[in-house]
Design a protein around this motif. Structure first.
Motif, PDB file in Angstrom:
ATOM      1  N   PHE A  78      14.156  13.524  -4.258  1.00  0.00           N
ATOM      2  CA  PHE A  78      13.990  14.974  -4.324  1.00  0.00           C
ATOM      3  C   PHE A  78      13.233  15.469  -5.558  1.00  0.00           C
ATOM      4  O   PHE A  78      12.232  16.165  -5.445  1.00  0.00           O
ATOM      5  CB  PHE A  78      15.351  15.672  -4.244  1.00  0.00           C
ATOM      6  CG  PHE A  78      16.052  15.430  -2.936  1.00  0.00           C
ATOM      7  CD1 PHE A  78      15.579  15.974  -1.762  1.00  0.00           C
ATOM      8  CD2 PHE A  78      17.182  14.635  -2.890  1.00  0.00           C
ATOM      9  CE1 PHE A  78      16.212  15.743  -0.560  1.00  0.00           C
ATOM     10  CE2 PHE A  78      17.822  14.390  -1.692  1.00  0.00           C
ATOM     11  CZ  PHE A  78      17.336  14.947  -0.527  1.00  0.00           C
ATOM     12  N   LEU A  79      13.718  15.128  -6.733  1.00  0.00           N
ATOM     13  CA  LEU A  79      13.099  15.664  -7.939  1.00  0.00           C
ATOM     14  C   LEU A  79      11.714  15.100  -8.203  1.00  0.00           C
ATOM     15  O   LEU A  79      10.845  15.806  -8.719  1.00  0.00           O
ATOM     16  CB  LEU A  79      14.002  15.412  -9.150  1.00  0.00           C
ATOM     17  CG  LEU A  79      15.329  16.165  -9.151  1.00  0.00           C
ATOM     18  CD1 LEU A  79      16.128  15.806 -10.390  1.00  0.00           C
ATOM     19  CD2 LEU A  79      15.102  17.655  -9.070  1.00  0.00           C
ATOM     20  N   SER A  80      11.507  13.858  -7.853  1.00  0.00           N
ATOM     21  CA  SER A  80      10.189  13.287  -8.108  1.00  0.00           C
ATOM     22  C   SER A  80       9.113  13.959  -7.260  1.00  0.00           C
ATOM     23  O   SER A  80       7.979  14.119  -7.711  1.00  0.00           O
ATOM     24  CB  SER A  80      10.186  11.778  -7.882  1.00  0.00           C
ATOM     25  OG  SER A  80      10.433  11.474  -6.540  1.00  0.00           O
ATOM     26  N   THR A  81       9.480  14.348  -6.078  1.00  0.00           N
ATOM     27  CA  THR A  81       8.510  15.045  -5.239  1.00  0.00           C
ATOM     28  C   THR A  81       8.101  16.381  -5.869  1.00  0.00           C
ATOM     29  O   THR A  81       6.903  16.705  -5.939  1.00  0.00           O
ATOM     30  CB  THR A  81       9.088  15.282  -3.832  1.00  0.00           C
ATOM     31  OG1 THR A  81       9.463  14.019  -3.272  1.00  0.00           O
ATOM     32  CG2 THR A  81       8.081  15.959  -2.929  1.00  0.00           C
ATOM     33  N   ALA A  82       9.084  17.113  -6.346  1.00  0.00           N
ATOM     34  CA  ALA A  82       8.778  18.405  -6.971  1.00  0.00           C
ATOM     35  C   ALA A  82       7.952  18.222  -8.246  1.00  0.00           C
ATOM     36  O   ALA A  82       6.964  18.931  -8.469  1.00  0.00           O
ATOM     37  CB  ALA A  82      10.072  19.148  -7.281  1.00  0.00           C
ATOM     38  N   LEU A  83       8.354  17.275  -9.069  1.00  0.00           N
ATOM     39  CA  LEU A  83       7.620  17.048 -10.306  1.00  0.00           C
ATOM     40  C   LEU A  83       6.219  16.492 -10.036  1.00  0.00           C
ATOM     41  O   LEU A  83       5.249  16.839 -10.715  1.00  0.00           O
ATOM     42  CB  LEU A  83       8.419  16.090 -11.204  1.00  0.00           C
ATOM     43  CG  LEU A  83       7.909  15.869 -12.614  1.00  0.00           C
ATOM     44  CD1 LEU A  83       7.783  17.187 -13.373  1.00  0.00           C
ATOM     45  CD2 LEU A  83       8.839  14.923 -13.356  1.00  0.00           C
ATOM     46  N   PRO A 139      -4.994  14.073 -10.662  1.00  0.00           N
ATOM     47  CA  PRO A 139      -4.934  13.557  -9.287  1.00  0.00           C
ATOM     48  C   PRO A 139      -3.482  13.256  -8.884  1.00  0.00           C
ATOM     49  O   PRO A 139      -2.677  12.798  -9.696  1.00  0.00           O
ATOM     50  CB  PRO A 139      -5.766  12.273  -9.345  1.00  0.00           C
ATOM     51  CG  PRO A 139      -6.681  12.464 -10.502  1.00  0.00           C
ATOM     52  CD  PRO A 139      -5.923  13.293 -11.490  1.00  0.00           C
ATOM     53  N   LEU A 140      -3.179  13.509  -7.625  1.00  0.00           N
ATOM     54  CA  LEU A 140      -1.802  13.388  -7.128  1.00  0.00           C
ATOM     55  C   LEU A 140      -1.262  11.964  -7.248  1.00  0.00           C
ATOM     56  O   LEU A 140      -0.081  11.762  -7.523  1.00  0.00           O
ATOM     57  CB  LEU A 140      -1.745  13.861  -5.672  1.00  0.00           C
ATOM     58  CG  LEU A 140      -0.381  14.226  -5.126  1.00  0.00           C
ATOM     59  CD1 LEU A 140       0.292  15.287  -5.977  1.00  0.00           C
ATOM     60  CD2 LEU A 140      -0.499  14.701  -3.694  1.00  0.00           C
ATOM     61  N   GLY A 141      -2.092  10.962  -7.075  1.00  0.00           N
ATOM     62  CA  GLY A 141      -1.649   9.565  -7.196  1.00  0.00           C
ATOM     63  C   GLY A 141      -1.135   9.249  -8.593  1.00  0.00           C
ATOM     64  O   GLY A 141      -0.103   8.595  -8.759  1.00  0.00           O
ATOM     65  N   TRP A 142      -1.855   9.686  -9.609  1.00  0.00           N
ATOM     66  CA  TRP A 142      -1.407   9.466 -10.988  1.00  0.00           C
ATOM     67  C   TRP A 142      -0.139  10.254 -11.290  1.00  0.00           C
ATOM     68  O   TRP A 142       0.750   9.773 -12.007  1.00  0.00           O
ATOM     69  CB  TRP A 142      -2.501   9.822 -11.982  1.00  0.00           C
ATOM     70  CG  TRP A 142      -3.572   8.789 -12.024  1.00  0.00           C
ATOM     71  CD1 TRP A 142      -4.840   8.907 -11.546  1.00  0.00           C
ATOM     72  CD2 TRP A 142      -3.446   7.474 -12.554  1.00  0.00           C
ATOM     73  NE1 TRP A 142      -5.522   7.728 -11.746  1.00  0.00           N
ATOM     74  CE2 TRP A 142      -4.678   6.822 -12.373  1.00  0.00           C
ATOM     75  CE3 TRP A 142      -2.414   6.769 -13.158  1.00  0.00           C
ATOM     76  CZ2 TRP A 142      -4.917   5.522 -12.773  1.00  0.00           C
ATOM     77  CZ3 TRP A 142      -2.644   5.461 -13.563  1.00  0.00           C
ATOM     78  CH2 TRP A 142      -3.883   4.848 -13.364  1.00  0.00           C
ATOM     79  N   ALA A 143      -0.034  11.426 -10.760  1.00  0.00           N
ATOM     80  CA  ALA A 143       1.168  12.235 -10.964  1.00  0.00           C
ATOM     81  C   ALA A 143       2.390  11.541 -10.360  1.00  0.00           C
ATOM     82  O   ALA A 143       3.456  11.487 -10.980  1.00  0.00           O
ATOM     83  CB  ALA A 143       0.992  13.620 -10.348  1.00  0.00           C
ATOM     84  N   ALA A 144       2.224  10.984  -9.166  1.00  0.00           N
ATOM     85  CA  ALA A 144       3.322  10.267  -8.514  1.00  0.00           C
ATOM     86  C   ALA A 144       3.726   9.046  -9.336  1.00  0.00           C
ATOM     87  O   ALA A 144       4.918   8.745  -9.484  1.00  0.00           O
ATOM     88  CB  ALA A 144       2.914   9.847  -7.104  1.00  0.00           C
ATOM     89  N   PHE A 145       2.768   8.326  -9.895  1.00  0.00           N
ATOM     90  CA  PHE A 145       3.051   7.137 -10.701  1.00  0.00           C
ATOM     91  C   PHE A 145       3.826   7.503 -11.974  1.00  0.00           C
ATOM     92  O   PHE A 145       4.808   6.848 -12.321  1.00  0.00           O
ATOM     93  CB  PHE A 145       1.733   6.428 -11.056  1.00  0.00           C
ATOM     94  CG  PHE A 145       1.930   5.175 -11.842  1.00  0.00           C
ATOM     95  CD1 PHE A 145       2.452   4.050 -11.241  1.00  0.00           C
ATOM     96  CD2 PHE A 145       1.596   5.136 -13.183  1.00  0.00           C
ATOM     97  CE1 PHE A 145       2.644   2.889 -11.975  1.00  0.00           C
ATOM     98  CE2 PHE A 145       1.773   3.989 -13.926  1.00  0.00           C
ATOM     99  CZ  PHE A 145       2.303   2.854 -13.313  1.00  0.00           C
ATOM    100  N   ILE A 146       3.425   8.549 -12.633  1.00  0.00           N
ATOM    101  CA  ILE A 146       4.107   8.976 -13.862  1.00  0.00           C
ATOM    102  C   ILE A 146       5.547   9.392 -13.571  1.00  0.00           C
ATOM    103  O   ILE A 146       6.479   9.022 -14.289  1.00  0.00           O
ATOM    104  CB  ILE A 146       3.315  10.120 -14.533  1.00  0.00           C
ATOM    105  CG1 ILE A 146       2.000   9.579 -15.094  1.00  0.00           C
ATOM    106  CG2 ILE A 146       4.142  10.786 -15.628  1.00  0.00           C
ATOM    107  CD1 ILE A 146       1.035  10.652 -15.565  1.00  0.00           C
ATOM    108  N   VAL A 147       5.741  10.120 -12.506  1.00  0.00           N
ATOM    109  CA  VAL A 147       7.086  10.566 -12.140  1.00  0.00           C
ATOM    110  C   VAL A 147       7.972   9.370 -11.801  1.00  0.00           C
ATOM    111  O   VAL A 147       9.137   9.308 -12.213  1.00  0.00           O
ATOM    112  CB  VAL A 147       7.021  11.561 -10.967  1.00  0.00           C
ATOM    113  CG1 VAL A 147       8.397  11.847 -10.400  1.00  0.00           C
ATOM    114  CG2 VAL A 147       6.356  12.847 -11.419  1.00  0.00           C
ATOM    115  N   ALA A 148       7.453   8.422 -11.085  1.00  0.00           N
ATOM    116  CA  ALA A 148       8.236   7.234 -10.733  1.00  0.00           C
ATOM    117  C   ALA A 148       8.675   6.473 -11.988  1.00  0.00           C
ATOM    118  O   ALA A 148       9.816   6.001 -12.073  1.00  0.00           O
ATOM    119  CB  ALA A 148       7.430   6.328  -9.814  1.00  0.00           C
TER     120      ALA A 148
END
Length: 119
Positions: A51-56, A65-74
């Motif tokens: 849940f929170l990672s999706t929002a962040l 870029p969305l891919g880098w954002a997803a990697f940082i959140v993970a």
């Protein structure tokens, strides 16, 4: 004399069994607490990542870029889950088995030695 010896031996064995039961119950409670912490860490990590990672990710996605954002959140949430796992493992490592029972069992042969006087 033999009857008194048998009575004392029987009493000693009953006391040791009672001590072993008490120590086993205490160790099981501590193990359950540590296992519960590890299970809580896994469940918390799952829901947090879901849940929170999706929002962040979407919030960071507006800056990069969305891919880098997803990697940082993970990576951020993996660090949080690792902290919980380490705390749970430390709790499990505190369990030392049945130390009093082990020590007393090692002393029994000395007690039964006929050449030594017992208190």
């Amino acid at each position: 004399m033999f009857a008194q010896f048998a009575e004392k031996l029987s009493l000693l064995m009953r006391q040791e069994v009672a001590l072993a039961k008490a120590e086993a119950t205490d160790s099981a409670r501590k193990a359950g607490k540590g296992a519960g912490m590890l299970a809580g860490a896994a469940l918390a990590a799952f829901f947090v990542l879901l849940f929170l990672s999706t929002a962040l990710m979407w919030a960071l996605g507006s800056l990069m870029p969305l891919g880098w954002a997803a990697f940082i959140v993970a990576l951020l949430w993996a660090a949080g889950a690792a902290v919980l796992a380490v705390l749970g493992k430390k709790e499990l490592d505190r369990i030392k088995g049945l130390p009093q029972t082990r020590q007393t069992i090692q002393e029994i042969p000395e007690t039964l030695n006929p050449t030594k006087e017992t208190p």
